[in-house]
Design a protein around this motif. Structure first.
Motif, PDB file in Angstrom:
ATOM      1  N   UNK A 166      38.061  41.113  51.455  1.00  0.00           N
ATOM      2  CA  UNK A 166      37.658  42.745  49.996  1.00  0.00           C
ATOM      3  C   UNK A 166      38.823  42.572  48.897  1.00  0.00           C
ATOM      4  N   UNK A 167      39.639  43.617  49.662  1.00  0.00           N
ATOM      5  CA  UNK A 167      40.825  43.843  49.182  1.00  0.00           C
ATOM      6  C   UNK A 167      41.046  42.676  48.509  1.00  0.00           C
ATOM      7  N   UNK A 168      41.299  41.042  48.815  1.00  0.00           N
ATOM      8  CA  UNK A 168      41.795  39.881  47.750  1.00  0.00           C
ATOM      9  C   UNK A 168      40.902  39.606  46.853  1.00  0.00           C
ATOM     10  N   UNK A 169      39.685  39.745  46.809  1.00  0.00           N
ATOM     11  CA  UNK A 169      38.790  39.512  46.395  1.00  0.00           C
ATOM     12  C   UNK A 169      38.748  40.370  44.796  1.00  0.00           C
ATOM     13  N   UNK A 170      39.318  42.016  45.142  1.00  0.00           N
ATOM     14  CA  UNK A 170      39.234  42.553  44.139  1.00  0.00           C
ATOM     15  C   UNK A 170      40.399  42.555  43.032  1.00  0.00           C
ATOM     16  N   UNK A 171      41.688  42.575  43.952  1.00  0.00           N
ATOM     17  CA  UNK A 171      42.257  41.630  43.517  1.00  0.00           C
ATOM     18  C   UNK A 171      43.078  40.981  42.206  1.00  0.00           C
TER      19      UNK A 171
ATOM     20  N   UNK B  93      25.692  34.109  40.790  1.00  0.00           N
ATOM     21  CA  UNK B  93      25.625  34.988  39.775  1.00  0.00           C
ATOM     22  C   UNK B  93      27.317  35.386  39.453  1.00  0.00           C
ATOM     23  N   UNK B  94      28.108  34.586  40.573  1.00  0.00           N
ATOM     24  CA  UNK B  94      29.579  34.333  39.727  1.00  0.00           C
ATOM     25  C   UNK B  94      30.365  33.456  38.848  1.00  0.00           C
TER      26      UNK B  94
ATOM     27  N   UNK C  89      40.832  38.995  41.282  1.00  0.00           N
ATOM     28  CA  UNK C  89      39.778  39.022  40.334  1.00  0.00           C
ATOM     29  C   UNK C  89      39.939  40.298  39.255  1.00  0.00           C
ATOM     30  N   UNK C  90      41.029  40.844  39.479  1.00  0.00           N
ATOM     31  CA  UNK C  90      41.016  41.971  38.095  1.00  0.00           C
ATOM     32  C   UNK C  90      40.050  43.241  38.618  1.00  0.00           C
ATOM     33  N   UNK C  91      39.547  43.439  39.478  1.00  0.00           N
ATOM     34  CA  UNK C  91      38.498  44.469  39.670  1.00  0.00           C
ATOM     35  C   UNK C  91      37.247  44.083  39.531  1.00  0.00           C
ATOM     36  N   UNK C  92      36.831  42.987  38.829  1.00  0.00           N
ATOM     37  CA  UNK C  92      35.871  42.369  38.187  1.00  0.00           C
ATOM     38  C   UNK C  92      34.473  42.383  39.490  1.00  0.00           C
ATOM     39  N   UNK C  93      35.260  41.429  40.398  1.00  0.00           N
ATOM     40  CA  UNK C  93      33.911  41.353  42.120  1.00  0.00           C
ATOM     41  C   UNK C  93      34.444  42.428  43.094  1.00  0.00           C
ATOM     42  N   UNK C  94      34.000  43.332  43.536  1.00  0.00           N
ATOM     43  CA  UNK C  94      34.037  43.558  44.669  1.00  0.00           C
ATOM     44  C   UNK C  94      32.919  43.924  45.622  1.00  0.00           C
TER      45      UNK C  94
ATOM     46  N   UNK D 268      35.599  30.270  43.196  1.00  0.00           N
ATOM     47  CA  UNK D 268      36.770  30.147  44.237  1.00  0.00           C
ATOM     48  C   UNK D 268      37.747  31.048  44.526  1.00  0.00           C
ATOM     49  N   UNK D 269      37.834  31.621  44.230  1.00  0.00           N
ATOM     50  CA  UNK D 269      38.462  32.973  44.451  1.00  0.00           C
ATOM     51  C   UNK D 269      37.783  33.830  45.723  1.00  0.00           C
ATOM     52  N   UNK D 270      36.815  33.696  45.478  1.00  0.00           N
ATOM     53  CA  UNK D 270      35.673  34.516  47.170  1.00  0.00           C
ATOM     54  C   UNK D 270      36.184  33.539  47.931  1.00  0.00           C
ATOM     55  N   UNK D 271      35.731  31.832  47.654  1.00  0.00           N
ATOM     56  CA  UNK D 271      35.856  30.999  48.714  1.00  0.00           C
ATOM     57  C   UNK D 271      37.543  30.517  49.081  1.00  0.00           C
TER      58      UNK D 271
END
Length: 330
Positions: A53-58, A251-252, A60-65, A258-261
């Motif tokens: 979760x921390x990596x996804x937030x970082x 929806x992403x 995506x610049x906070x756009x995906x949490x 790619x960031x999530x994966x």
């Protein structure tokens, strides 16, 4: 003329302000994904998902949490998967045994003594076979993002289990997996499917005599309080799987997907480190509280489940073919 100019300037300023606000709201639009799992916050898998979760937030610049709900707050594993299918949940962690009901390919992980050792198991989950299995539930409304190490599963009970004969007639809690049920039947135990959250009470009250799981879950779920014998037969290596609904993934943006994966894969690698440390610490705690860890002759258990593979060859040719592919991986 001057009034008209002032009005025009005012309208222009308002329009510019509105456009700025709209642009700002779009730039900082936040997508929040809900993630459900059944372990407590001290469990290694929760820590790995927090890293995810921390990596996804970082990135995506906070756009995906990602908001994590632990301790089955949103339901047990099966309920979480069904919520994900219905669009009420975005991400869920499930044990691969539970997933057998949704995609038969996951059956491979429920087969006893299929993996030669942990290195072989890791090679399989990182192979094309592992990727095929993660993608196999696409038609069910979700896919797997990655695997989380969950160690080896062994039997534990209120009495020592040293040979397969010691399992005869015992009511043994198993996950709702046809393969797990067949394994326990092959060992002449009485398989009893039961929700994980109900197991402590079931062991305490004698509804079941034994269960099987990894060391970390055994202690963190406090099952070590009511069962004092843990037999290191290590019959299966069943990973946890991080799942995401097709709808939530779609929806992403492509970049966010790619960031999530990638973050999921990174958290899986982190989990390997966490797991080894966690298992050592939890075993030491259990021994301190009177649990006896029993080293068994695994060949006795391996011989006892061999007929299961013969049955699979006759009745499940696709699964048997996958078994052969797994065994060929060096």
């Amino acid at each position: 003329m001057q009034n008209r100019k002032r009005i025009l300037n005012t309208v222009t300023s308002i329009a510019t302000g509105i456009m700025f606000m709209l642009g700002t709201s779009q730039a900082f639009a936040v997508t929040t994904l809900k993630l459900s799992h059944n372990q407590n916050r001290e469990h290694a898998v929760h820590k790995a998902m927090a890293e995810f979760a921390n990596e996804v937030k970082e990135k995506t610049n906070g756009e995906v949490r990602i908001r994590i709900y632990s301790d089955s707050q949103l339901g047990n594993q099966r309920e979480s998967i069904e919520l994900m299918q219905n669009g009420a949940l975005d991400i869920a962690k499930s044990n691969a045994a539970e997933l057998e009901a949704f995609s038969p390919a996951y059956s491979i992980f429920n087969l006893p003594y299929l993996f030669r050792d942990k290195a072989h198991y890791q090679q399989v989950i990182n192979s094309d076979i592992g990727k095929e299995i993660l993608a196999s539930s696409q038609n069910m409304g979700f896919i797997g993002l990655t695997y989380y190490d969950a160690g080896a599963r062994s039997f534990y009970a209120k009495k020592p289990i040293r040979t397969p004969d010691d399992l005869k007639g015992l009511k043994i809690r198993v996950q709702p997996s046809p393969t797990a049920i067949a394994m326990v039947k092959g060992l002449e135990g009485n398989p009893t499917p039961l929700a994980y959250g109900e197991l402590y009470t079931a062991l305490q009250q004698g509804v079941v005599d034994a269960a099987e799981n990894n060391i970390t879950s055994f202690t963190l779920s406090r099952h070590s309080e009511v069962t004092k014998f843990f037999s290191l037969d290590e019959h299966t290596m069943i990973p946890d799987v991080l799942l995401i609904s097709n709808k939530s993934l779609n929806k992403l943006t492509a970049e966010q997907q790619e960031i999530v994966k990638k973050a999921a894969q990174n958290s899986s690698e982190y989990m390997v480190q966490l797991w080894e440390k966690s298992e050592q610490e939890e075993r030491a705690k259990a021994e301190k509280h009177g649990v006896e860890f029993i080293v068994v002759d695994k060949t006795l258990f391996q011989d006892a489940v061999k007929p299961l593979y013969g049955d699979i060859a006759k009745t499940q040719p696709e699964l048997s073919e996958m078994v052969n592919r797994v065994r060929k991986i060096e």
